[in-house]
Write a protein that holds these residues in place. Structure first.
Motif, mmCIF file in Angstrom:
data_model
loop_
_atom_site.group_PDB
_atom_site.id
_atom_site.type_symbol
_atom_site.label_atom_id
_atom_site.label_comp_id
_atom_site.label_asym_id
_atom_site.label_seq_id
_atom_site.Cartn_x
_atom_site.Cartn_y
_atom_site.Cartn_z
ATOM 1 N N ARG A 1 -9.366 -0.917 64.658
ATOM 2 C CA ARG A 1 -9.747 0.146 66.031
ATOM 3 C C ARG A 1 -9.763 1.607 65.093
ATOM 4 O O ARG A 1 -10.258 1.991 65.397
ATOM 5 C CB ARG A 1 -8.905 -0.382 66.455
ATOM 6 C CG ARG A 1 -8.887 -0.971 67.975
ATOM 7 C CD ARG A 1 -7.757 -1.353 68.899
ATOM 8 N NE ARG A 1 -8.127 -1.847 69.649
ATOM 9 C CZ ARG A 1 -7.104 -2.973 70.728
ATOM 10 N NH1 ARG A 1 -5.447 -2.497 70.578
ATOM 11 N NH2 ARG A 1 -7.322 -4.241 71.534
ATOM 12 N N GLN A 2 -8.864 1.248 64.589
ATOM 13 C CA GLN A 2 -8.657 2.422 63.864
ATOM 14 C C GLN A 2 -9.833 2.912 62.475
ATOM 15 O O GLN A 2 -10.847 3.672 62.520
ATOM 16 C CB GLN A 2 -7.598 2.863 62.072
ATOM 17 C CG GLN A 2 -6.044 2.844 62.929
ATOM 18 C CD GLN A 2 -6.000 2.875 61.586
ATOM 19 O OE1 GLN A 2 -5.232 2.107 61.091
ATOM 20 N NE2 GLN A 2 -4.418 3.421 62.783
ATOM 21 N N LYS B 1 -12.674 7.004 63.854
ATOM 22 C CA LYS B 1 -13.273 7.293 63.052
ATOM 23 C C LYS B 1 -14.327 7.822 62.940
ATOM 24 O O LYS B 1 -14.681 9.052 62.825
ATOM 25 C CB LYS B 1 -12.785 6.746 61.267
ATOM 26 C CG LYS B 1 -11.306 6.808 61.260
ATOM 27 C CD LYS B 1 -11.170 6.827 59.628
ATOM 28 C CE LYS B 1 -9.796 7.230 59.425
ATOM 29 N NZ LYS B 1 -9.441 6.028 58.208
ATOM 30 N N VAL B 2 -15.421 6.833 63.255
ATOM 31 C CA VAL B 2 -16.452 7.150 63.186
ATOM 32 C C VAL B 2 -17.390 7.452 64.852
ATOM 33 O O VAL B 2 -17.715 8.851 64.763
ATOM 34 C CB VAL B 2 -17.186 5.158 63.406
ATOM 35 C CG1 VAL B 2 -18.634 5.580 63.931
ATOM 36 C CG2 VAL B 2 -17.471 5.117 62.048
ATOM 37 N N ALA B 3 -16.668 7.163 65.739
ATOM 38 C CA ALA B 3 -16.885 7.893 66.915
ATOM 39 C C ALA B 3 -16.048 9.488 67.172
ATOM 40 O O ALA B 3 -16.770 10.176 67.320
ATOM 41 C CB ALA B 3 -15.795 7.157 67.868
ATOM 42 N N ASP B 4 -15.210 9.695 66.399
ATOM 43 C CA ASP B 4 -14.116 10.916 66.454
ATOM 44 C C ASP B 4 -15.238 11.787 65.443
ATOM 45 O O ASP B 4 -14.983 13.067 65.608
ATOM 46 C CB ASP B 4 -13.161 11.035 65.590
ATOM 47 C CG ASP B 4 -11.942 10.608 66.342
ATOM 48 O OD1 ASP B 4 -12.145 10.706 67.737
ATOM 49 O OD2 ASP B 4 -11.304 10.242 66.334
ATOM 50 N N ALA B 5 -15.956 11.393 64.860
ATOM 51 C CA ALA B 5 -17.021 12.414 64.168
ATOM 52 C C ALA B 5 -18.723 11.851 64.782
ATOM 53 O O ALA B 5 -19.175 13.155 63.753
ATOM 54 C CB ALA B 5 -17.352 11.178 62.452
ATOM 55 N N PRO C 1 -16.065 7.732 56.626
ATOM 56 C CA PRO C 1 -14.996 6.906 56.576
ATOM 57 C C PRO C 1 -15.505 5.788 58.063
ATOM 58 O O PRO C 1 -15.721 6.481 59.041
ATOM 59 C CB PRO C 1 -13.793 7.468 57.029
ATOM 60 C CG PRO C 1 -13.460 8.899 56.450
ATOM 61 C CD PRO C 1 -15.317 9.326 56.809
ATOM 62 N N GLY C 2 -15.578 4.301 57.539
ATOM 63 C CA GLY C 2 -15.109 3.616 58.987
ATOM 64 C C GLY C 2 -16.597 3.321 58.938
ATOM 65 O O GLY C 2 -17.745 2.555 59.309
#
Length: 377
Positions: A192-193, A197-201, A290-291
């Protein structure tokens, strides 16, 4: 007796005759895929790939066939036999050329002994051995053959094993959340983390099939592929023409996962779809986040399988990091016929020891599987 013919290019065999020998569920063995490699400049003799396909004919009727290549190195095989070649050299003998039955650059399990019936399959294996003897080759090799072909090989064919990490759906998950719920807390939290991180980017994913891919999509994917090979100092074999060939001739079997940020395509993964399996092959990116690798190469592929009802996802060779993301240790196999009886005897023991080591390692890996025990019925 069927007539044995060697075909120096796959175009010598009609596509309909070749494809009638398999069930069409494995894209890598399709005439369109293998012929495309030859026709679009992906196979080069100076890289060790000289087509030498084996066909068994009864008049104009093809009854068995195998994709074959004369090899003078191990480039693009993923079953490594450097030690065998060195042993031959120490005894003043030539290991190369050898004859290889395989799909170039593709460590993907599937049919290799294409035949109308069991008798034709046996005759095909005998033809491989005859080819080696008559041509003065050291050996014949059948890489990543299906487990269903095991019974066809006699004791003279040495067995080697390796381990890959494959996703399957034994619990009947319907969506990614259901899949994730089967993980233990630690591994579920980590995934989930990574995805967050991908979505937040600001990165989103888009999946297109070959008939949906634009010229820009194909060019972007090929550019990612070239970049990855350049980063690792390897020579890229696949051409942009080959991707266009796949999109045209295998339009629903070519699957591209494209990652986008701020209106630009920044990463991609190239996959092929079989009857019930997604095969991940190549990936690349122009931006590192990240991710991003895990999202593009693994999580989007799993989500695609769940949406499409596919039972398996094979994301490529190696990579123990896949275990923590739901890809479990799976055996893969190859067979080897050695013409020199002395070397065959010596290598038989070597293969037996290697198998024992590989199986013990695979068993140990299962202890690190990320899933919670399945509830008792």
């Amino acid at each position: 007796m069927p007539e044995i013919r060697l075909h120096r290019q796959l175009s010598e065999i009609p596509a309909a005759a070749w494809d009638a020998l398999h069930d069409g569920t494995h894209p890598f063995i399709a005439h369109a895929f293998l012929h495309g490699l030859e026709a679009t400049g992906c196979l080069r003799p100076d890289w060790g790939w000289t087509p030498c396909h084996l066909g068994l004919w009864e008049g104009d009727r093809l009854i068995a066939a195998a994709p074959g290549y004369l090899k003078d190195n191990t480039h693009g095989e993923f079953v490594f036999d450097h030690a065998w070649a060195q042993a031959y050299a120490r005894h003043g003998l030539d290991y190369y050329p050898k004859w290889l039955c395989a799909v170039p650059y593709s460590p993907v399990t599937g049919p290799r002994l294409l035949a109308r019936d069991a008798a034709a399959r046996t005759a095909l294996l005998e033809a491989m051995q005859a080819l080696v003897v008559q041509a003065g080759l050291s050996s014949a090799h059948v890489n990543f053959h299906a487990a269903t072909d095991d019974a066809a090989f006699g004791d003279a064919w040495l067995l080697r094993e390796d381990t890959q990490f494959h996703w399957t759906n034994p619990r009947g998950w319907q969506d990614f959340d259901g899949f994730l719920a089967a993980f233990d807390h630690k591994h579920r939290k980590n995934i989930r983390q990574e995805r967050r991180k991908v979505a937040d980017a600001g990165i989103t994913s888009r999946i297109v099939h070959g008939n949906e891919a634009s010229d820009d999509d194909l060019a972007a994917m090929h550019g990612f592929y070239l970049r990855t090979f350049a980063d690792y100092g390897n020579a890229p074999a696949l051409t942009l023409d080959f991707l266009h060939h796949l999109a045209r001739t295998m339009p629903r079997q070519l699957v591209l996962v494209l990652a986008e940020r701020a209106g630009a395509t920044i990463a991609g993964a190239l996959c092929l779809r079989g009857g019930d399996t997604l095969y991940g092959r190549y990936w690349g990116a122009t931006e590192l986040h990240p991710g991003l690798h895990f999202e593009t190469c693994y999580y989007q592929g799993i989500a695609y399988c769940l949406r499409e009802g596919l039972a398996r996802f094979e994301p490529g060779a190696q990579g123990q990091h896949k275990l923590a993301r739901g890809f479990l240790p799976t055996p893969v196999r190859s067979r080897h016929w050695i013409a020199d009886a002395r070397f065959a005897d010596a290598l038989r023991g070597w293969c037996r020891e290697e198998r024992a080591h590989v199986r013990a390692r695979r068993q140990a890996l299962w202890a690190h599987a990320p899933f919670r025990p399945e509830p008792a019925a």
